[in-house]
Scaffold this active site. Sequence first.
Site, PDB file in Angstrom:
ATOM      1  N   LYS A 133       0.861  -0.440  -0.029  1.00 56.92           N
ATOM      2  CA  LYS A 133       0.111   0.106   0.559  1.00 56.92           C
ATOM      3  C   LYS A 133       0.877   1.014   0.124  1.00 56.92           C
ATOM      4  O   LYS A 133       0.936   2.026  -0.327  1.00 56.92           O
ATOM      5  CB  LYS A 133      -0.782   0.325   0.902  1.00 56.92           C
ATOM      6  CG  LYS A 133      -2.057  -1.281   1.043  1.00 56.92           C
ATOM      7  CD  LYS A 133      -3.085  -1.637   2.154  1.00 56.92           C
ATOM      8  CE  LYS A 133      -3.886  -2.685   1.898  1.00 56.92           C
ATOM      9  NZ  LYS A 133      -4.460  -3.181   3.638  1.00 56.92           N
ATOM     10  N   GLN A 179      -5.031  -2.159   9.399  1.00 51.99           N
ATOM     11  CA  GLN A 179      -5.587  -3.551   8.785  1.00 51.99           C
ATOM     12  C   GLN A 179      -5.525  -4.569   9.467  1.00 51.99           C
ATOM     13  O   GLN A 179      -5.650  -4.261  10.664  1.00 51.99           O
ATOM     14  CB  GLN A 179      -3.427  -3.331   9.148  1.00 51.99           C
ATOM     15  CG  GLN A 179      -3.155  -4.893   8.123  1.00 51.99           C
ATOM     16  CD  GLN A 179      -4.009  -4.733   6.327  1.00 51.99           C
ATOM     17  OE1 GLN A 179      -3.645  -3.670   5.781  1.00 51.99           O
ATOM     18  NE2 GLN A 179      -4.557  -5.646   5.891  1.00 51.99           N
ATOM     19  N   ASP A 213     -11.770   1.684   3.472  1.00 53.71           N
ATOM     20  CA  ASP A 213     -11.995   0.810   3.883  1.00 53.71           C
ATOM     21  C   ASP A 213     -13.941   0.343   3.036  1.00 53.71           C
ATOM     22  O   ASP A 213     -14.195  -0.326   2.670  1.00 53.71           O
ATOM     23  CB  ASP A 213     -11.640  -0.305   4.880  1.00 53.71           C
ATOM     24  CG  ASP A 213     -10.784  -1.191   4.747  1.00 53.71           C
ATOM     25  OD1 ASP A 213     -10.425  -1.296   3.009  1.00 53.71           O
ATOM     26  OD2 ASP A 213      -9.954  -1.533   5.803  1.00 53.71           O
TER      27      ASP A 213
END
Length: 287
Positions: free
Chosen positions: A54, A98, A123
């Site tokens: 990322k 995460q 997200d």
Amino acid sequence: MTARLLEGKVFAAKIREEAGKKAAEIKEKYGVTPGLAVIIVGENPASQVYVRNKHKACTELGFYSEGVEMPENTTREELLAEISRLNNDPKIHGILVQLPLPKALQPYESEVLEAIDPLKDVDGFHPVNVGRLVTGQKALVPCTPHGCIRMLELADIPMEGAKAVVIGRSNIVGKPMLHLLLGRNATVTICHSRTKNLAEVVKDADIVVAAVGKPRFVTADMIKPGATVIDVGINRIAPKKLVGDVDFEAVKEVAGAITPVPGGVGLLTIAMLMQNTVDAAELQLSK
Ligand code: NDP
């Protein structure tokens, strides 16, 4: 092989290019560089690889990127305080925690995800974004299904009026996929472990999205000739062998278009995270 191969790298490159262009527009209009913060708690090696990827994707597109590494024994309060700091940092437009969290923090997962400012929730897991997606409003959408729908659009697969079947009803893939397809005027059926006559239901579909987590679950006899088959599954069947939820070798002889595993949907997820970060920046700056 009869099916057209929908290669993830081709669509991921297009999505990154679009994200890069939009970032340049934002910079010109507002003088701001989109910024993404990724919080990782503990030392899960697979998560560390994702986080590095990322960061690399951000650097390549000239985004500001912040990696926040917190120790395994981080408390709920410390994690919430870090999210609050990032919510208030104007350099940061997207925040991602995460998953999975270390065991001790897992009971607080919903609380942690809901602590993220919905405008920075790249997200797309915050209930505000879920609600916005379901009600057809502009929302930040989970990266994997968002990547799948963008791929269908870029590949010119007709969705309006098409019969689509999504196999799997998780909050991360199946349910958002259902709403994204509905939003493109497909007629959508969602299947799960309690669905009866699943093979018959799938056989009727023009578009099949498999997000089950079972190797080669979708077989050639379930597919209508010419259908588009999107395989979200990632299943490790041997130390160096990944397969999808679709029996690729057999289904490619029947389908009209198909994504491979590896090399398909998996490559779209990080590209879509970049797109979600610029979308989030635009949402915040246009307020
Ligand atoms: P979940 O385990 O959360 O959901 C699986 C779904 O499949 C459930 O809804 C379950 O039904 C359904 N299911 C299980 N068995 C059957 C069956 N026999 N018949 C019909 N439906 C069944 O998985 P995810 O949605 O998180 O992930 C699905 C797959 O996608 C996994 O392989 C995962 O690794 C992959 N994935 C890939 C990503 C990427 O970047 N490419 C990102 C996210 C996931 P029920 O609800 O009834 O239990």
